[in-house]
Design an enzyme around this catalytic site. Sequence first.
Site, PDB file in Angstrom:
ATOM      1  N   PHE A 163       0.854  -1.184   0.000  1.00  0.00           N
ATOM      2  CA  PHE A 163       0.000   0.000   0.000  1.00  0.00           C
ATOM      3  C   PHE A 163       0.888   1.231   0.000  1.00  0.00           C
ATOM      4  O   PHE A 163       2.062   1.158   0.376  1.00  0.00           O
ATOM      5  CB  PHE A 163      -0.891  -0.014   1.243  1.00  0.00           C
ATOM      6  CG  PHE A 163      -2.354   0.087   0.922  1.00  0.00           C
ATOM      7  CD1 PHE A 163      -2.968  -0.850   0.111  1.00  0.00           C
ATOM      8  CD2 PHE A 163      -3.124   1.111   1.455  1.00  0.00           C
ATOM      9  CE1 PHE A 163      -4.335  -0.761  -0.166  1.00  0.00           C
ATOM     10  CE2 PHE A 163      -4.484   1.207   1.188  1.00  0.00           C
ATOM     11  CZ  PHE A 163      -5.093   0.274   0.378  1.00  0.00           C
TER      12      PHE A 163
ATOM     13  N   ARG B  33      -0.926   9.575  -0.456  1.00  0.00           N
ATOM     14  CA  ARG B  33      -2.185  10.019  -1.056  1.00  0.00           C
ATOM     15  C   ARG B  33      -2.192  11.509  -1.386  1.00  0.00           C
ATOM     16  O   ARG B  33      -2.740  11.922  -2.410  1.00  0.00           O
ATOM     17  CB  ARG B  33      -3.348   9.708  -0.106  1.00  0.00           C
ATOM     18  CG  ARG B  33      -3.613   8.234  -0.031  1.00  0.00           C
ATOM     19  CD  ARG B  33      -4.686   7.902   0.978  1.00  0.00           C
ATOM     20  NE  ARG B  33      -4.989   6.486   0.909  1.00  0.00           N
ATOM     21  CZ  ARG B  33      -5.849   5.878   1.715  1.00  0.00           C
ATOM     22  NH1 ARG B  33      -6.466   6.556   2.659  1.00  0.00           N
ATOM     23  NH2 ARG B  33      -6.077   4.586   1.574  1.00  0.00           N
TER      24      ARG B  33
ATOM     25  N   ARG C 126      -2.405  10.829   6.247  1.00  0.00           N
ATOM     26  CA  ARG C 126      -2.529   9.457   6.734  1.00  0.00           C
ATOM     27  C   ARG C 126      -2.148   8.468   5.646  1.00  0.00           C
ATOM     28  O   ARG C 126      -2.533   8.632   4.488  1.00  0.00           O
ATOM     29  CB  ARG C 126      -3.975   9.189   7.161  1.00  0.00           C
ATOM     30  CG  ARG C 126      -4.221   7.752   7.572  1.00  0.00           C
ATOM     31  CD  ARG C 126      -5.615   7.549   8.118  1.00  0.00           C
ATOM     32  NE  ARG C 126      -6.669   7.640   7.131  1.00  0.00           N
ATOM     33  CZ  ARG C 126      -6.973   6.663   6.257  1.00  0.00           C
ATOM     34  NH1 ARG C 126      -6.285   5.542   6.244  1.00  0.00           N
ATOM     35  NH2 ARG C 126      -7.963   6.830   5.404  1.00  0.00           N
TER      36      ARG C 126
ATOM     37  N   LEU D  32     -15.492   5.875  -3.283  1.00  0.00           N
ATOM     38  CA  LEU D  32     -14.095   5.471  -3.215  1.00  0.00           C
ATOM     39  C   LEU D  32     -13.717   4.336  -4.167  1.00  0.00           C
ATOM     40  O   LEU D  32     -14.459   3.383  -4.339  1.00  0.00           O
ATOM     41  CB  LEU D  32     -13.804   5.029  -1.779  1.00  0.00           C
ATOM     42  CG  LEU D  32     -12.333   4.850  -1.440  1.00  0.00           C
ATOM     43  CD1 LEU D  32     -11.619   6.185  -1.486  1.00  0.00           C
ATOM     44  CD2 LEU D  32     -12.211   4.242  -0.046  1.00  0.00           C
TER      45      LEU D  32
ATOM     46  N   GLU E 210      -7.246   2.034  -2.945  1.00  0.00           N
ATOM     47  CA  GLU E 210      -5.824   2.088  -3.267  1.00  0.00           C
ATOM     48  C   GLU E 210      -5.311   0.680  -3.575  1.00  0.00           C
ATOM     49  O   GLU E 210      -4.276   0.513  -4.212  1.00  0.00           O
ATOM     50  CB  GLU E 210      -5.104   2.648  -2.030  1.00  0.00           C
ATOM     51  CG  GLU E 210      -3.680   3.015  -2.227  1.00  0.00           C
ATOM     52  CD  GLU E 210      -3.152   3.831  -1.034  1.00  0.00           C
ATOM     53  OE1 GLU E 210      -3.913   4.617  -0.446  1.00  0.00           O
ATOM     54  OE2 GLU E 210      -1.976   3.664  -0.720  1.00  0.00           O
TER      55      GLU E 210
ATOM     56  N   GLN F  26      -7.703  14.844   4.219  1.00  0.00           N
ATOM     57  CA  GLN F  26      -7.181  13.986   3.153  1.00  0.00           C
ATOM     58  C   GLN F  26      -8.160  13.885   1.989  1.00  0.00           C
ATOM     59  O   GLN F  26      -9.311  13.488   2.172  1.00  0.00           O
ATOM     60  CB  GLN F  26      -6.901  12.587   3.682  1.00  0.00           C
ATOM     61  CG  GLN F  26      -6.346  11.657   2.602  1.00  0.00           C
ATOM     62  CD  GLN F  26      -5.772  10.376   3.194  1.00  0.00           C
ATOM     63  OE1 GLN F  26      -6.514   9.456   3.546  1.00  0.00           O
ATOM     64  NE2 GLN F  26      -4.466  10.319   3.331  1.00  0.00           N
TER      65      GLN F  26
ATOM     66  N   HIS G  36     -11.944  12.415   1.884  1.00  0.00           N
ATOM     67  CA  HIS G  36     -11.967  11.057   2.414  1.00  0.00           C
ATOM     68  C   HIS G  36     -11.808  10.982   3.924  1.00  0.00           C
ATOM     69  O   HIS G  36     -12.408  10.142   4.572  1.00  0.00           O
ATOM     70  CB  HIS G  36     -10.846  10.271   1.743  1.00  0.00           C
ATOM     71  CG  HIS G  36     -10.830   8.816   2.070  1.00  0.00           C
ATOM     72  ND1 HIS G  36     -11.945   8.023   1.922  1.00  0.00           N
ATOM     73  CD2 HIS G  36      -9.860   8.010   2.536  1.00  0.00           C
ATOM     74  CE1 HIS G  36     -11.643   6.791   2.283  1.00  0.00           C
ATOM     75  NE2 HIS G  36     -10.392   6.759   2.680  1.00  0.00           N
TER      76      HIS G  36
ATOM     77  N   HIS H   7      -8.654  11.728  -1.034  1.00  0.00           N
ATOM     78  CA  HIS H   7      -8.173  10.460  -1.572  1.00  0.00           C
ATOM     79  C   HIS H   7      -8.034  10.623  -3.081  1.00  0.00           C
ATOM     80  O   HIS H   7      -8.930  11.163  -3.729  1.00  0.00           O
ATOM     81  CB  HIS H   7      -9.187   9.364  -1.236  1.00  0.00           C
ATOM     82  CG  HIS H   7      -8.693   7.969  -1.480  1.00  0.00           C
ATOM     83  ND1 HIS H   7      -8.472   7.478  -2.737  1.00  0.00           N
ATOM     84  CD2 HIS H   7      -8.373   6.970  -0.620  1.00  0.00           C
ATOM     85  CE1 HIS H   7      -8.038   6.221  -2.636  1.00  0.00           C
ATOM     86  NE2 HIS H   7      -7.973   5.896  -1.361  1.00  0.00           N
TER      87      HIS H   7
END
Lengths: 607, 278
Positions: A121, A309, A415, A250, A253, A234, A380, A236
Amino acid sequence: MVEYETHSHDVLVVGAGGAGLRAAIEAAASGARVGLVCKSLLGKAHTVMAEGGIAAALANVDERDNWSVHFADTMRGGQYMNNWRMAELHAKEAPDRVRELEAWGAVFDRTPDGRILQRNFGGHKYPRLAHVGDRTGLEMIRTLQDYAIHLGIDVHMECTVIALLKDGERVAGAMAYDRERGRFRVFDAKAVVIATGGIGRAFHITSNSWEYSGDGQSLAYRAGAALQDMEFVQFHPTGMVWPPSVRGILVTEGVRGEGGILVNREGRRFMFDDIPENYRSQTADNEEEGWRYVQGDKNARRPPELLTRDHVARCIMREVREGRGSPHGGVFLDISWIKSKMSDSSGHIRKKLPSMYHQFKQLADIDITSEPMEVGPTTHYVMGGIRVDGDTQMSTVPGLFAAGEAAAGLHGANRLGGNSLSDLVVFGKRAGEHAARFAAEQSSSSLPADAIDRTAREALEPFDRASKGASTEGPYQVQHTLQETMQELVGIVRREDEMVRALDCLASLRNRTARIAVTGNREYNPGWHTALDLSNLLTVAEAVTRSAIERRESRGGHFRADYPEKDTGYAGFNILVSRDTDGSMRISREPVPAMRDDLRQIIEENK
Amino acid sequence: MGTSAGDSMDVVESGRRAAERSDASAGSETRSATFRIWRGTATDGRFEAYTTGVSEGMVVLDAIHQIQAESAGDLAVRWNCKAGKCGSCSAEVNGRPRLMCMTRLNELDLSEPVTVEPMKAFPLVRDLVTDVSWNFEAKKRIAKFSPRAPDAADGTWRMQQSDVDRVQEFRKCIECFLCQDVCHVLRDHGKHDSFVGPRFLTYVAALEMHPLDTVNRTGELKEAHGIGYCNITKCCTKVCPESIAITDNAIIPLKERVVDEHYDPLTALVRLFRRKPQ
Ligand code: SF4
Ligand code: SF4
Ligand code: FES
């Protein structure tokens, strides 16, 4: 005067996503009488939307992983604005929390030798995310829910908290209404844990549901607690952009973790064009190496699609702004290209990304095994939130705790994917444990009758206004304007003049909110609920805007077009938001505490 | 180090085609449609018609929200994720149990009014919202997961992927309760006291087939959960938005387990039939 039911608990947990459930479990296990309030039905909280996985240095796939690498990754990703104590505890305790989920019945995907499988990730040096296809959040919430229902916790479903109640300085309970009948409930509690999640509904394009109206942050703020880092929101990088009705939903990822690439309309894999200095040594500089990485080659470096991100979102914005976007104003995210690399790519994609396959097929008529997706940034997550002590999760108000997205600290300025689910269980557990301990030390308190009365009266005003027939308006229009304002003026790219304008808009929206009237009666009335949520949305919107004005630099999730660079002068403090005695919002700067030497050394070693 | 491979142009080409096709299927001209929506309670309610604009890619839930904002501020509806993941927005659209957030308007005949009404197997609260609390109580009565002691050297367990595939299928359940809504044992016969319904038979199956679990639930399946009421009509499987093979993979194997320990004539028959050589 006002009618209400009273419920008495040692610990009241507000919010029943991953953090709230884990807190309730821990508090109940220590013998406390626990009440758990959920805004929706049990098991429907936003945690179910988490797709990619839960980050924990189990080292099942790459034995080089350990807590100190996870710690260093989290700090780097957060641009060192993180509460380092929380980042340390999180990295150390996440593996136990994941194993505990397995012991409670969670069924993660497996490695060939039968252990919990982990995937790559963004921002994580090694494959670290334990997962179940792309529905890890559902697995987690169901596991916690099914475990919790046998512990004697009082669950209050479809119940919304509208005020915290205090006895002197400390928290003494909360006031709420139930959706079904619209009646008030008063909770008498010795400790309260806020686990209400985020603020995504303050923006127009968002992956968050209607529930995420900043309730917890706003309740805590009104009760006198400090908020922190609210400028760090954030966006995304990959939300759906088409058709319009699904804009913002969403796209995990995990698609990029499995080898998905980002391409502009010229066919260029643009993520190679701009690799930040502090990630250069860890990032592949050619496509072939990137592919080897996602295939598990331990000597390869990760492809640039797996950068953090904040960075990926800004690169996508740049492509769109400079005219290289896809037909509907995003870019292409393509996983189907792996057919040139493996024989059964279609089966592989459906196995690894089943809900993405389903989502695109059903909502956009796109078969992701043979065609690219169109994606663009979506609101997000908020890194900021209620300021808490790293060890106990207690806020600046005695007896008031916070965990999960509602709390600030772990993630700093940005994050990492996968660190949210682990945050929920690590700090949910800690909050539950310390709340129960705090509660055990308290004598019973008395509830403030005047505050209960005032809260009830204010909550019912929208009905009174409707009957008086003065000049009024409906709640949905006001909410819509608020979302557009924040999206336009305090979104991914921010400028001082626009944000100052946003403050004016928010002030006028506050006036309009005071004129909202709702039709119908108190039973399950979404118009009324929307009206009540608005005051929370306005509070968090103002906190985000004022904090964002104060930080005159760009860092992590906060990007200023008028100050596009990082400024070391701003690295040394967090921005706090608190309520002044006159009711106005006060912004202050709080120095980041010096890091312990051993942790500093870990960061050096992992540079 | 930018790259501009020939391969990536294929991506663009197929992306452009997909976008065009999606535009076409979404129907870019704005039209309007009429929705007949149940308003009120069980004793005091009726269908009311609302007309609203239809735009590209809309789902039924979008239409409901639009109607709420335009003309029915207090229209009660339950939803969260708007992506088919939370199982909150269950209702009956033109008589079929569906998730409103995953039902696109372009699959419906908009020349006729679209009927949207609440699930029938549960008591109505108001408008499209039903009281599903019985489901939460039913789950509580099922013996909880109880793993064997960890037996790997590191204090955990080893499980092979092939041994958990089936359990993972059941654990995809989003608890939308559409299968409960459509099952005649609950919907028509109201056996909520003696039958847990397909959702919870699937839940029991996930526990029973969990490689670590140690409890035997066949006794409670037959007695408390009333598995014998199911006569394998498969209506539940047909409506499951997660495409879980509820009857074939969960209920029938459970019935077989029960029949091994407690005789059940219908299953014995099914089993005989299934074992016949093709
Ligand atoms: S197969 Fe059984 S559980 Fe499913 S709908 Fe029919 S009777 Fe109900
Ligand atoms: S089994 Fe399928 S239809 Fe039944 S509740 Fe679960 S997801 Fe819904
Ligand atoms: S709103 Fe979550 S499934 Fe429809």
